[in-house]
Design a protein around this motif. Structure first.
Motif, PDB file in Angstrom:
ATOM      1  N   TRP A  71     -12.567  36.913 -18.039  1.00 65.33           N
ATOM      2  CA  TRP A  71     -12.463  36.995 -19.251  1.00 65.33           C
ATOM      3  C   TRP A  71     -13.579  37.850 -19.920  1.00 65.33           C
ATOM      4  N   PRO A  73      -4.381  37.238 -15.899  1.00 65.50           N
ATOM      5  CA  PRO A  73      -5.331  37.306 -16.617  1.00 65.50           C
ATOM      6  C   PRO A  73      -6.128  36.068 -16.861  1.00 65.50           C
ATOM      7  N   PHE A  90      -3.038  29.243 -16.155  1.00 71.29           N
ATOM      8  CA  PHE A  90      -4.232  28.838 -15.842  1.00 71.29           C
ATOM      9  C   PHE A  90      -4.716  29.111 -14.285  1.00 71.29           C
ATOM     10  N   GLU A 102      -5.722  26.772 -11.797  1.00 68.01           N
ATOM     11  CA  GLU A 102      -5.306  26.007 -10.648  1.00 68.01           C
ATOM     12  C   GLU A 102      -3.757  25.934 -10.692  1.00 68.01           C
ATOM     13  N   GLY A 105      -2.956  30.777 -11.010  1.00 71.60           N
ATOM     14  CA  GLY A 105      -3.688  31.487 -10.148  1.00 71.60           C
ATOM     15  C   GLY A 105      -3.730  30.973  -8.889  1.00 71.60           C
ATOM     16  N   ALA A 106      -3.632  29.637  -8.499  1.00 73.33           N
ATOM     17  CA  ALA A 106      -3.723  29.164  -7.141  1.00 73.33           C
ATOM     18  C   ALA A 106      -2.135  29.739  -6.473  1.00 73.33           C
ATOM     19  N   PHE A 122      -9.817  39.428  -6.588  1.00 74.61           N
ATOM     20  CA  PHE A 122     -10.403  38.672  -7.514  1.00 74.61           C
ATOM     21  C   PHE A 122     -11.755  39.026  -7.832  1.00 74.61           C
ATOM     22  N   THR A 123     -11.827  38.675  -9.312  1.00 76.62           N
ATOM     23  CA  THR A 123     -13.210  38.771  -9.753  1.00 76.62           C
ATOM     24  C   THR A 123     -13.497  37.376 -10.648  1.00 76.62           C
ATOM     25  N   SER A 181     -15.991  33.398 -10.596  1.00 78.67           N
ATOM     26  CA  SER A 181     -17.032  32.687  -9.891  1.00 78.67           C
ATOM     27  C   SER A 181     -16.831  32.572  -8.444  1.00 78.67           C
ATOM     28  N   VAL A 232     -14.598  29.599  -7.418  1.00 76.88           N
ATOM     29  CA  VAL A 232     -13.238  29.912  -7.321  1.00 76.88           C
ATOM     30  C   VAL A 232     -13.075  30.846  -6.279  1.00 76.88           C
ATOM     31  N   LYS A 279     -12.251  28.998  -3.299  1.00 75.77           N
ATOM     32  CA  LYS A 279     -10.761  28.265  -3.278  1.00 75.77           C
ATOM     33  C   LYS A 279      -9.761  29.621  -2.880  1.00 75.77           C
TER      34      LYS A 279
END
Ligand code: ADP
Length: 499
Positions: free
Chosen positions: A167, A192, A223, A225, A228-229, A242-243, A245, A248, A251
């Motif tokens: 974000w 996003p 979201f 989890e 995204g997951a 991916f960009t 943390s 994450v 994961k």
């Protein structure tokens, strides 16, 4: 620091919201469940929009559309120059709508409107043009192999790309991933960040208007989890970019490994050092250090959150930093006078304040700031800690907020050793007039991006990515195209050849 001063309407007219559904296969659609979720304005903590909430079923539909478009559609089959000209048109459409899109990023991410309007959204158009120009220059090599065989390599688009983005730069991140993927002939499903879906939906609409065929660029809000997951573990997604943390990122890599072993590229966290030597121009160094961390309210992966200052100028440096912090205006990001808007959300706001408490408890000296501002929204004072050492939590963990840790050093060797004493390796900076010192430091720091006598300067042609737990893979530059192609070798015998 003034919190929310005037009424936003006196600075800019915020346009009515046009797009709030999911964009799948060339159309805006409701989510399968019919669920929606709120988009919060960090200036107030109140909802400004409701958007459709995508989950696994919606990701399935988006991936199906992207698969179909890749396996049977025109996009990967057309020439690079045809793809390039559609992408150029997409860039033109962005430029015709800059203000409206910029307002969407400001209202959802609390970013300075002037930054969005004059830098981030215009840069999106430039990224598209950069990769549009590269689309017809993606080629393999001819190989002269052993006697009697001829070979060549083909660079083929990797397939369906899942792009999971954060974000802090909603627009920049969208195009950092989507533009090279599109240029290479891939099809894309973008998720996003849940905090910032609005500009992504606007871009989906403009892509459609520009002539990007249905199924080629899909946007699924939702979201991490859930949506995204679902992307990272999907059997029909060929690559995830991916960009976000480091936590994450781990994961996502695990989900990719456990499903179809799709390659991933991960641009993750940082705790980047900036080393300032005694021979530096002190005012210039103060400016560089200050903007290196407080730009975009510290919500920058490469933020110079650890500032090492050589002992001879340390006290003077501290004093000038505090003066700068006192003149820094925190408030409504639509106000052109303001330097720093609100943090992205309540969770992040509380996390930053708790890091500040940690800093105080662990014995760092709070030079300035340290407190929230106002009684609504997520505003925090620019905060500077002095006398920090590498054992303290604030020097080790990524805070992702307006908090600088200041440290004193004696020698170059000591500075290099301490700067490298981190799990991260995204970026670093060095300020000195001594070229030899600058070059020695830049070769010695284990990080993917080094700035000499500047900080946070970028160019689209410059590859960007991390060492160590800051991830791997490179965004930007022609280097980024390698993330979205497969290399295939083709061999054929030459019969009765003397060569
Ligand atoms: P930040 O810490 O900057 O919020 P995150 O790494 O939490 O960054 O989020 C970046 C992106 O990753 C967001 O789009 C978020 O929804 C997504 N995300 C979060 N958790 C997961 C997950 N378990 N799997 C896939 N994506 C996720």
């Amino acid at each position: 620091c003034n919190g929310n001063s005037k009424d936003t309407e006196s600075f800019v007219k915020i346009p009515p919201l046009k797009f709030s559904k999911l964009f799948i296969n060339g159309k805006f659609v409701d989510s399968v469940s019919g669920k929606t979720f709120e988009t919060i304005d960090p200036r107030t903590g109140e909802a400004v929009a409701r958007v459709s909430e995508g989950d696994k079923e919606d990701v399935d539909l988006a991936v199906k559309a992207a698969r179909q478009a890749f396996d049977h559609g025109p996009w990967p089959r057309m020439s690079g120059s045809e793809r390039g000209s559609i992408m150029m048109k997409f860039a033109d459409l962005i430029e015709q709508n800059i203000e409206e899109i910029a307002a969407l990023d400001t209202i959802t991410a609390g970013k300075l409107f002037s930054h969005c309007k004059f830098i981030e959204v215009p840069v999106a158009a430039r990224i598209l043009r950069y990769y549009a120009g590269a689309a017809d220059k993606i080629h393999g090599t001819v190989l002269k192999l052993a006697k009697g065989i001829q070979g060549h390599t083909l660079k083929e688009p990797i397939g369906v790309v899942g792009s999971i983005i954060p974000w802090n730069f909603p627009t920049l991140m969208f195009f950092t991933k989507a533009a090279p993927a599109l240029a290479a002939g891939c099809t894309v499903v973008v998720k996003p960040a849940e905090q910032t879906p609005l500009s992504a939906l606007y871009y989906a609409h403009l892509a459609h208007l520009a002539g990007i065929p249905e199924g080629v660029l899909n946007v699924v809000n939702g979201f991490g989890e859930t949506a995204g997951a679902a992307i990272s573990s999907h059997m029909d997604v060929d690559k995830v970019s991916f960009t976000g943390s480091t936590e994450v990122g781990r994961k996502i890599m695990a989900a990719a490994a456990a499903s179809n072993l799709k390659p991933v590229s991960l641009e993750l966290g940082g705790k980047s050092p900036l080393i300032i030597f005694e021979d530096a121009d002190i005012d210039e160094a103060v400016n560089i250090a200050f903007n290196g961390i407080f730009y975009n309210k510290g919500e920058v992966c490469v933020a110079s959150s650890r500032v090492y200052v050589q002992e001879g100028i340390y006290e003077k440096f501290e004093k000038k930093l505090v003066e700068k912090a006192n003149a820094w205006i925190v408030g409504d990001p639509f106000d052109p006078q303001v330097n720093q808007g609100p943090q992205i959300d309540k969770k992040q706001f509380e996390k930053i304040l708790s890091y500040i408490e940690h800093g105080k408890r662990e014995g760092a000296t709070l030079l300035t700031g340290g407190k929230p501002i106002g009684n609504k929204g997520f505003y925090i004072q620019p905060t500077i800690f002095s006398d920090v050492n590498e054992d303290m939590t604030i020097a080790k963990e990524e805070i992702f907020g307006p908090v600088m840790s200041l440290m004193k050093f004696k020698t170059m060797e000591e500075a290099i050793k301490r700067a490298n004493n981190t799990a991260y390796g995204l970026a670093a900076g060095v300020i000195t007039k001594n070229l030899n010192v600058a070059n020695t430091v830049s070769r010695s720091i284990r990080a993917g991006f080094i700035w000499i006598n500047c900080y946070c300067r970028f160019d689209l042609d410059c590859p960007y990515g991390g060492y160590k737990t800051s991830g791997f893979g490179r965004d930007f530059g022609l280097e980024a195209l390698n993330q979205y192609v497969q290399i295939k070798s083709v061999i054929t015998p030459i019969h009765d050849s003397p060569w």
